[in-house]
Motif scaffolding. Structure first.
Motif, short mmCIF file in Angstrom:
data_model
loop_
_atom_site.label_atom_id
_atom_site.label_comp_id
_atom_site.label_asym_id
_atom_site.label_seq_id
_atom_site.Cartn_x
_atom_site.Cartn_y
_atom_site.Cartn_z
N ASN A 281 47.62 -43.23 -13.60
CA ASN A 281 47.60 -42.25 -12.51
C ASN A 281 47.51 -42.92 -11.15
O ASN A 281 48.03 -42.39 -10.16
CB ASN A 281 46.44 -41.28 -12.71
CG ASN A 281 46.73 -40.26 -13.81
OD1 ASN A 281 47.86 -39.78 -13.93
ND2 ASN A 281 45.74 -39.97 -14.62
N ALA B 60 50.18 -42.35 -8.32
CA ALA B 60 49.76 -41.88 -7.00
C ALA B 60 50.46 -42.66 -5.89
O ALA B 60 50.95 -42.08 -4.92
CB ALA B 60 48.25 -42.00 -6.87
N ILE C 234 49.44 -35.31 -9.53
CA ILE C 234 48.53 -36.45 -9.44
C ILE C 234 47.30 -36.09 -8.62
O ILE C 234 46.16 -36.46 -8.97
CB ILE C 234 49.25 -37.67 -8.85
CG1 ILE C 234 50.32 -38.14 -9.83
CG2 ILE C 234 48.28 -38.79 -8.54
CD1 ILE C 234 49.81 -38.46 -11.21
N ARG C 235 47.48 -35.38 -7.54
CA ARG C 235 46.32 -34.95 -6.75
C ARG C 235 45.37 -34.13 -7.61
O ARG C 235 44.15 -34.32 -7.56
CB ARG C 235 46.77 -34.12 -5.55
CG ARG C 235 45.61 -33.57 -4.73
CD ARG C 235 46.08 -32.60 -3.66
NE ARG C 235 44.95 -32.04 -2.93
CZ ARG C 235 44.24 -30.98 -3.33
NH1 ARG C 235 44.56 -30.35 -4.47
NH2 ARG C 235 43.22 -30.55 -2.62
N ALA D 184 44.73 -46.46 -5.15
CA ALA D 184 45.12 -45.06 -4.93
C ALA D 184 44.27 -44.41 -3.84
O ALA D 184 44.80 -43.68 -2.98
CB ALA D 184 44.98 -44.28 -6.24
#
Length: 643
Positions: free
Chosen positions: A176, A180, A200-201, A237
């Motif tokens: 992830n 991101a 992703i958020r 990220a």
């Protein structure tokens, strides 16, 4: 084991201090803003065209002094084929050749047929940073951008699947975090990119961040895996989110999620031994991945910069003295220019002790000082989070000029003999090891919590008490449920560390209904083939320091000594060292059993035995050391006090 509703009542004061694990941000607070608020211009991933408090600007990057160290790291980046490294070279120097090399690599990339989280993490990170940083380079045309997005699409598809299962696993954090960076770089380019960023958020805000808040600084896996690939990859990220949304993500975590990011940083710092290895809990990776020599400096310098952490700055300076620019491995060199060279927070000694975790389980980390000859003591007791954990609740380690009390065994294979309880410094009850726990996959924190008492019985241990009082630190853990059902009703271990070199371990056991307290084997693993046994104690030495352990419960008891598992004790993954298993054995008996063991640590030749005595009452155990008395309560709430 302490029932959760009782534990919650007992530690109410703790909840007031650090909040409820897994709680959502206050109304109106956002850790990561909505997707629509992403800035529209480039660069925006870790870099911005303009200055601001939560990102690095192009002007700041280009204004760095071109000193010898700068040139050395730049030279290393020039030698890397990675597109992101070449893009950074172009940003720093304006060399068109570097930009062209990066674009050619991105345009020619072909995704492999089978991928794992490493493929997703490495390629999405590389391509995302290069795509964003080269966005306005004249040779990076609209057609080439579309070609690169097409090339990376299979990686994104694989990453969405691979990184969608287990919030405490490095595959989720690596996958992830890579996605991101790619999503932040390409948002606004096409509908798929916008959809990816939204997904992703949501994964970070709704699933991954709450899991980190629950851990409260505790590693959710073996330390090499965790610090390198969970908060270590997450740092990239988080810094990308900060710049792309022009917001203080680190500050929002501090304000609304109990500051778990700072606690993960400090936990990593306190878990690092002077030899740059991690405290050996769980599957200890070999070589550079088992410590801070390889991929740690860049991400944690970034977090130090974002958090303005004096402890992080201390660690950064220490590691720089140990490793120089070699601490920046390949693509990590870009973080040197972005964050390490912009660290301005004055360093200060980190705390001498912390509980990484909370009452529901944790690691108690304790030091005598921040010098390289410090005595370091660790106590571990927590639930089962991930597959590299061992059957070791209640175990402790002691380090001074090398490990003196260690975990035995080495990570030769997954779920190998290194997992067994008899390779750790805890208790065998009736000859039984702590129980095997089969892992499951937790898409979010709620799925994990449902399995604490559910089918998989992941509830293994609590750490309901921790106190640091300057001259001493103490912690208590309860881990009866670590053993097969019906073995024991209550198993409480309290550990007191009196600086600089005294450790008291008090174990209080209560028999299961209708049974006796089974035979207890009190285990101590020492890294030597031949510890010296005599006068009711056992002594082991390394090149500079020594450890002596004796039973106060049965003075004069001679412990048994046998071979434990060969163990990797150095960074050299080819070198294994013999370890001895020291066992103090106590016979089965009805009702309750209280054990007190005293461990002394020093340098040179062992001195005279420390004057020590103890008394056991219905309510407490009192241990007097050199005229000072420490009281260990035998009932909830467990606590240690001194007078």
């Amino acid at each position: 084991m302490i029932p959760r509703h009782v534990l919650g009542a007992v530690v109410g004061c703790w909840v007031l201090l650090v909040g409820t694990a897994g709680s959502r941000p206050a109304h109106g607070a956002e850790i990561i803003p909505p997707v629509a608020k992403i800035v529209k211009d480039h660069p925006r991933v870790m870099l911005r065209p303009k200055s601001g408090p939560h990102w690095i600007s192009l002007a700041q990057l280009k204004a760095l002094p071109r000193d010898a160290e700068f040139k050395k790291v730049l030279g290393r980046l020039r030698g890397e084929r990675t597109a992101a490294c070449q893009a950074m070279v172009w940003l720093l120097t304006g060399e068109k050749t570097a930009a062209e090399v990066a674009i050619k690599r991105m345009a020619g990339y072909k995704a492999p047929g089978r991928m794992d989280a490493f493929d997703v993490w490495f390629r999405c990170r590389e391509m995302g940073l290069a795509y964003d940083w080269l966005y306005h380079y004249p040779g990076f045309t609209t057609a080439l951008k579309a070609k690169v997005r097409q090339n990376v699409a299979p990686v994104v598809k694989a990453g969405l699947r691979i990184a969608d299962d287990h919030v405490f696993h490095n595959y989720v954090w690596m996958g992830n975090s890579g996605l991101a960076l790619w999503a932040l770089a390409t948002a606004g380019e096409d509908a798929e990119a916008d959809k990816l960023l939204k997904t992703i958020r949501s994964r970070f805000t709704d699933r991954m961040f709450p899991a980190m808040e629950h851990l409260n600084g505790l590693p959710g896996d073996a330390l090499g895996y965790w610090y390198n690939y969970c908060p270590g990859s997450g740092a990239w990220a988080i810094m990308g989110f900060q710049s792309a949304f022009e917001t203080d993500v680190a500050g929002a975590i501090k304000e609304h999620q109990n500051d778990w990011l700072s606690r993960q940083l400090e936990s990593m710092v306190l878990s690092t031994l002077p030899d740059m290895r991690f405290i050996p809990w769980g599957d200890m990776q070999r070589g550079v991945d088992g410590g801070v020599t390889h991929e740690i400096a860049g991400p944690y310098d970034a977090l130090t910069w974002a958090l303005k952490s004096p402890a992080g700055a201390h660690f950064s300076r220490w590691l720089a003295a140990q490793r120089g620019v070699n601490r920046f491995f390949r693509i990590h060199g870009v973080l040197y220019f972005l964050y390490t060279r912009h660290l301005t927070t004055p360093p200060a000694d980190p705390p001498l002790a912390m509980r990484a975790g909370a009452a529901h389980g944790g690691h108690a980390l304790m030091r005598s000082s921040w010098k390289d000859d410090a005595t370091i003591v660790g106590l571990r007791c927590c639930d089962f989070y991930s597959g590299h954990s061992h059957w070791d609740r209640g175990t402790f380690v002691i380090y001074r000029n090398g490990l003196l009390a260690c975990d035995a065994g080495y990570y030769g294979k997954y779920r190998g003999p290194q997992l067994r309880t008899d390779a750790h410094n805890t208790l065998l009850l009736g000859g039984k090891s702590q129980r095997f726990v089969k892992g499951t996959w937790f898409k979010d924190l709620a799925a994990f919590q449902a399995q604490l008492e559910g089918r998989y019985k992941l509830e293994l241990g609590d750490m309901p008490f921790f106190k640091h009082d300057g001259k001493w630190t103490a912690a208590a853990c309860e881990f009866a449920r670590s053993y097969p059902p019906g073995t024991i009703k209550r198993c409480v271990r309290q550990l007191l560390y009196v600086r600089p070199g005294t450790v008291v371990v008090v174990d209080d056991l209560t028999a299961a209904q209708g049974k006796n307290v089974p035979e207890v084997q009190w285990l101590l693993q020492v890294p030597t083939a031949a510890p010296a046994v005599g006068k009711g104690s056992v002594v082991m030495k390394n090149a500079k320091s020594w450890l002596r352990c004796r039973s106060l419960t049965a003075p004069g008891t001679l412990p048994g000594v046998g071979k434990s598992q060969m163990t990797q004790l150095s960074r050299d993954h080819r070198k294994l060292s013999p370890v001895s298993r020291v066992t103090f054995t106590y016979k089965e008996q009805p009702g309750k059993l209280t054990l007190v063991h005293l461990i002394e640590v020093g340098d040179g030749a062992p001195g005279a035995l420390l004057a020590a005595k103890h008394t056991v009452t219905a309510d407490a155990v009192e241990v007097t050391l050199a005229g000072k008395t420490y009281t260990f309560s035998r009932h909830m709430p467990f606590k240690v006090s001194a007078k």
